[in-house]
Structure formats: structure tokens, C-alpha cells
Design a protein around this motif. Structure first.
Motif, PDB file in Angstrom:
ATOM      1  N   VAL A  63       0.888  -1.201   0.139  1.00 38.74           N
ATOM      2  CA  VAL A  63      -0.016  -0.076  -0.061  1.00 38.74           C
ATOM      3  C   VAL A  63       0.977   1.214   0.057  1.00 38.74           C
ATOM      4  CG1 VAL A  63      -1.880  -1.294   1.235  1.00 38.74           C
ATOM      5  CG2 VAL A  63      -0.250   0.142   2.692  1.00 38.74           C
ATOM      6  N   PHE A  67      -1.796   4.645   0.148  1.00 40.81           N
ATOM      7  CA  PHE A  67      -2.609   4.716   1.537  1.00 40.81           C
ATOM      8  C   PHE A  67      -1.759   5.697   2.261  1.00 40.81           C
ATOM      9  CE2 PHE A  67      -4.939   0.568   1.571  1.00 40.81           C
ATOM     10  CZ  PHE A  67      -5.139   0.482   0.218  1.00 40.81           C
ATOM     11  N   MET A  82      -7.349   6.062   1.456  1.00 43.36           N
ATOM     12  CA  MET A  82      -6.779   4.982   0.369  1.00 43.36           C
ATOM     13  C   MET A  82      -6.978   5.591  -1.149  1.00 43.36           C
ATOM     14  SD  MET A  82      -8.470   1.721   2.460  1.00 43.36           S
ATOM     15  CE  MET A  82      -9.933   2.104   2.153  1.00 43.36           C
TER      16      MET A  82
END
Length: 114
Positions: A63, A67, A82
Motif C-alpha cells: 500500500v 494509502f 486510500m
């Protein structure tokens, strides 16, 4: 009584964005490391992102760059922004608070699908 209440999940198309929120009560929030975990069907729960009381952050490799975790100690809130969501981000996302004790929220479903 300790409560962690997540919100903000839902259905989003690939490439879209969601912002998860977690409201904490019953703890001295500023002492706790706050984190987001996720669990996809048939998979183990995994750490997504964590933030210390002073704001140091770490992210799962999957991520990073997409994120962002943040917290507001005054409001006792932790957030997960996100972006550029992918189908493989589909999971139940859980808020976690860790100090001498560990607490979990009930989870919020995030589904990334066209």
C-alpha cells in the motif's frame, strides 16, 4: 468501556478512493499506537499501516504510495486515506489500538470492483 468504531467502507471502482475513520473511546488515546489491519476472505489478517503517538508511520509494501494513515489525538480519531484502490485491496478493514493492552474494532468492508 473501550470502543473502536470504524466507518467509511463501501464499494468503489478500481482506481477510486475511500477514507476510513476510526473513533476511539475509553482509552487514553495519545498513548496508543493506532493501526489499520485488513483481512480478505481465506487470508490471514495483515497489517496495513500504523502510526505512533508522535506520528511516526509505517506501511505494508503493498500500500506504500497509495494509502496514508493519520491521527487526531484531540478528537481521538485515526484515518486511512486510500487512493488508487485495486481489487486486491478488497477486505474487511479493522482499527487496532495497542499499548499495554490491544483493542480491535468491529471492522468495515471495503470492496473494490467494477
Amino acid at each position: 468501556q473501550v470502543q473502536l468504531v470504524e466507518s467509511g467502507g463501501g464499494l468503489v471502482q478500481p482506481g477510486g478512493s475511500l477514507r476510513l475513520s476510526c473513533a476511539a473511546s475509553g482509552i487514553i488515546f495519545s498513548r496508543y499506537v493506532m493501526a489499520w489491519y485488513r483481512q480478505a476472505p481465506g487470508k490471514q489478517r495483515e497489517l496495513v499501516a500504523a502510526i505512533t503517538s508522535r506520528g511516526a508511520k509505517n506501511y505494508a509494501d503493498s500500500v506504500k504510495g497509495r494509502f496514508t494513515i493519520s491521527r487526531d489525538n484531540t478528537k481521538k480519531m485515526v484515518y486511512l486515506q486510500m487512493n488508487s484502490l485495486k481489487p486486491e485491496d478488497t477486505a474487511v478493514y479493522y482499527c487496532n489500538a495497542k499499548d499495554a493492552s490491544v483493542y480491535w474494532g468491529q471492522g468495515t468492508q471495503v470492496t473494490v470492483s467494477s
